[in-house]
Design a protein around this motif. Sequence first.
Motif, short mmCIF file in Angstrom:
data_model
loop_
_atom_site.label_atom_id
_atom_site.label_comp_id
_atom_site.label_asym_id
_atom_site.label_seq_id
_atom_site.Cartn_x
_atom_site.Cartn_y
_atom_site.Cartn_z
N HIS A 27 -3.73 15.09 -7.17
CA HIS A 27 -3.08 14.35 -8.24
C HIS A 27 -1.87 13.58 -7.68
N ALA A 28 -1.03 14.26 -6.93
CA ALA A 28 0.19 13.64 -6.39
C ALA A 28 -0.12 12.53 -5.40
N THR A 29 -1.07 12.75 -4.49
CA THR A 29 -1.36 11.72 -3.48
C THR A 29 -1.99 10.49 -4.12
N THR A 30 -2.82 10.68 -5.13
CA THR A 30 -3.40 9.54 -5.83
C THR A 30 -2.32 8.74 -6.54
N LEU A 31 -1.43 9.43 -7.24
CA LEU A 31 -0.34 8.76 -7.94
C LEU A 31 0.63 8.08 -6.97
N LEU A 32 0.93 8.73 -5.86
CA LEU A 32 1.85 8.16 -4.87
C LEU A 32 1.27 6.89 -4.26
N GLU A 33 0.02 6.92 -3.86
CA GLU A 33 -0.60 5.74 -3.27
C GLU A 33 -0.65 4.59 -4.28
N ASP A 34 -0.97 4.89 -5.54
CA ASP A 34 -0.98 3.87 -6.58
C ASP A 34 0.43 3.31 -6.79
N HIS A 35 1.42 4.16 -6.82
CA HIS A 35 2.83 3.75 -7.00
C HIS A 35 3.25 2.79 -5.89
N LEU A 36 2.93 3.13 -4.65
CA LEU A 36 3.31 2.29 -3.51
C LEU A 36 2.50 0.99 -3.48
N ASP A 37 1.23 1.06 -3.82
CA ASP A 37 0.41 -0.16 -3.88
C ASP A 37 0.96 -1.13 -4.93
N ARG A 38 1.28 -0.60 -6.13
CA ARG A 38 1.79 -1.47 -7.18
C ARG A 38 3.12 -2.11 -6.77
N GLN A 39 4.01 -1.35 -6.14
CA GLN A 39 5.30 -1.90 -5.71
C GLN A 39 5.09 -3.01 -4.69
N LEU A 40 4.20 -2.79 -3.72
CA LEU A 40 3.99 -3.80 -2.68
C LEU A 40 3.22 -5.02 -3.21
N GLN A 41 2.30 -4.82 -4.13
CA GLN A 41 1.61 -5.96 -4.74
C GLN A 41 2.61 -6.81 -5.52
N ARG A 42 3.49 -6.15 -6.26
CA ARG A 42 4.49 -6.85 -7.06
C ARG A 42 5.48 -7.61 -6.17
N ASP A 43 5.98 -6.95 -5.13
CA ASP A 43 7.05 -7.52 -4.31
C ASP A 43 6.56 -8.44 -3.20
N ALA A 44 5.33 -8.24 -2.70
CA ALA A 44 4.88 -9.02 -1.54
C ALA A 44 3.44 -9.50 -1.64
N GLY A 45 2.73 -9.14 -2.71
CA GLY A 45 1.35 -9.58 -2.85
C GLY A 45 0.41 -8.97 -1.84
N MET A 46 0.69 -7.74 -1.43
CA MET A 46 -0.18 -7.07 -0.45
C MET A 46 -0.34 -5.60 -0.80
N PRO A 47 -1.49 -5.01 -0.42
CA PRO A 47 -1.66 -3.57 -0.62
C PRO A 47 -0.90 -2.77 0.44
N HIS A 48 -0.74 -1.51 0.17
CA HIS A 48 0.00 -0.60 1.04
C HIS A 48 -0.57 -0.59 2.47
N ILE A 49 -1.89 -0.61 2.60
CA ILE A 49 -2.50 -0.58 3.94
C ILE A 49 -2.06 -1.78 4.77
N TYR A 50 -1.95 -2.96 4.17
CA TYR A 50 -1.53 -4.15 4.90
C TYR A 50 -0.07 -4.02 5.33
N TYR A 51 0.75 -3.48 4.45
CA TYR A 51 2.16 -3.26 4.78
C TYR A 51 2.26 -2.35 6.01
N GLY A 52 1.47 -1.29 6.02
CA GLY A 52 1.47 -0.37 7.16
C GLY A 52 1.08 -1.05 8.46
N LEU A 53 0.13 -1.97 8.39
CA LEU A 53 -0.27 -2.72 9.59
C LEU A 53 0.88 -3.60 10.08
N LEU A 54 1.56 -4.27 9.16
CA LEU A 54 2.70 -5.11 9.54
C LEU A 54 3.82 -4.28 10.16
#
Length: 169
Positions: A27-54
């Motif tokens: 439950h926590a890991t699913t919610l955490l990944e969604d939380h981080l994905d939404r923040q990065l999509q909102r702020d930079a237009g990219m998913p969390h995995i892309y941010y990690g690559l950068l």
Amino acid sequence: MNTAPAPAEEPRWLTAEEQRIWRAYMHATTLLEDHLDRQLQRDAGMPHIYYGLLVQLADAPRRRLRMTELAMNAKITRSRLSHAIARLEKSGWVRREECPSDKRGQFAVLTDDGYEVLRRTAPGHVAAVRQALFDRLGADQQKAFGEAMRIIAEGLQPKDAGADLPWLR
């Protein structure tokens, strides 16, 4: 001579407490990944995995890594990495370079625009991580959590050369 197959061993079912912990983790890991994905999509237009690559490229010498090393560090298949790099190239944040010592190899290189997007996005991402994880745990809980994650990761990281690993697929 007895040729009957040996009886199957009974599965080692999770206890009620283990089941509670497992479900809380999922439950926590699913919610955490969604939380981080939404923040990065909102702020930079990219998913969390892309941010990690950068981030990996920003931390690398000359802001470049072999594609195979980048896939290994990200724990993803080469196909998924290739797709991600193509999308990052379209944004102008990454470029590919041929490897002079290996004609089949390529480097992923973080561009100045990619570095700038990372620089602008990092404060909001760190705030999201801090708010979602570290601000909710005391110092002893953080230490125990980190140690538990290290032990789990070490146990899941195959050591043998023929292991079925995502970045080798």
